[in-house]
Design an enzyme around this catalytic site. Structure first.
Site: not given
Length: 161
Positions: A18, A42, A91, A131
């Site tokens: 990041h 979440k 990515r 993450s």
């Protein structure tokens, strides 16, 4: 008009990948707002105030970077902040397809019609960093501190070790 980009994500936690995306995007924008999306459905790994503080710590010497949080759609938040750009890192090919579809969907929304999504590909050395990977390594007690830009230099390190 100021070129403002929103870099939205959960950043749970904020990784070296990041940071690299933000660092590489700095020359492109007058200001980058790292916007932590809050999803009440979440349960985060790191509490929101600690994520905000950790990212502030990483960019303490960078006046172009701001850290904030939001709930709802990123394009609505971008419109509220007078931002014309959404910044996203990709990515993999799967990330690219997902982000392209999100950009197309955002343009269909009234708030997103004038907001452009900028996709920056991850550098090869960061392509595997996520993450989710950090959380998985932590869950199994494997080393992961090398994937975080603030470990051993931040007062909240104890929350992530």
């Amino acid at each position: 008009m100021e070129r403002i980009a929103i870099f939205p994500g959960s950043f749970d936690p904020f990784t070296i990948g990041h940071k690299n995306i933000v660092d590489r995007a700095l020359p492109l924008f007058d200001r980058i707002i790292i916007a932590i999306g809050v999803n009440s459905a979440k349960q985060p790994w790191m509490p929101l105030p600690e994520r905000i503080d950790a990212i502030h710590f990483v960019f303490a010497d960078e006046p172009q970077v701001e850290v904030d949080s939001f709930s709802g759609l990123a394009v609505d938040y971008a419109r509220e902040r007078n931002a014309r750009f959404l910044l996203r890192g990709v990515r993999t090919c799967a990330d690219f397809d997902y982000e392209r579809n999100m950009a197309d969907a955002n343009r269909m929304l009234p708030a997103g019609k004038d907001i452009e999504t900028i996709l920056l590909p991850a550098l090869p050395e960061y392509a595997a960093v996520s993450s989710s990977l950090v959380r998985e390594l932590a869950r199994f007690g494997a080393p992961y501190a090398h994937l975080l830009p603030y470990t051993n230099h931040h007062p909240y390190t104890n929350l992530i070790t």
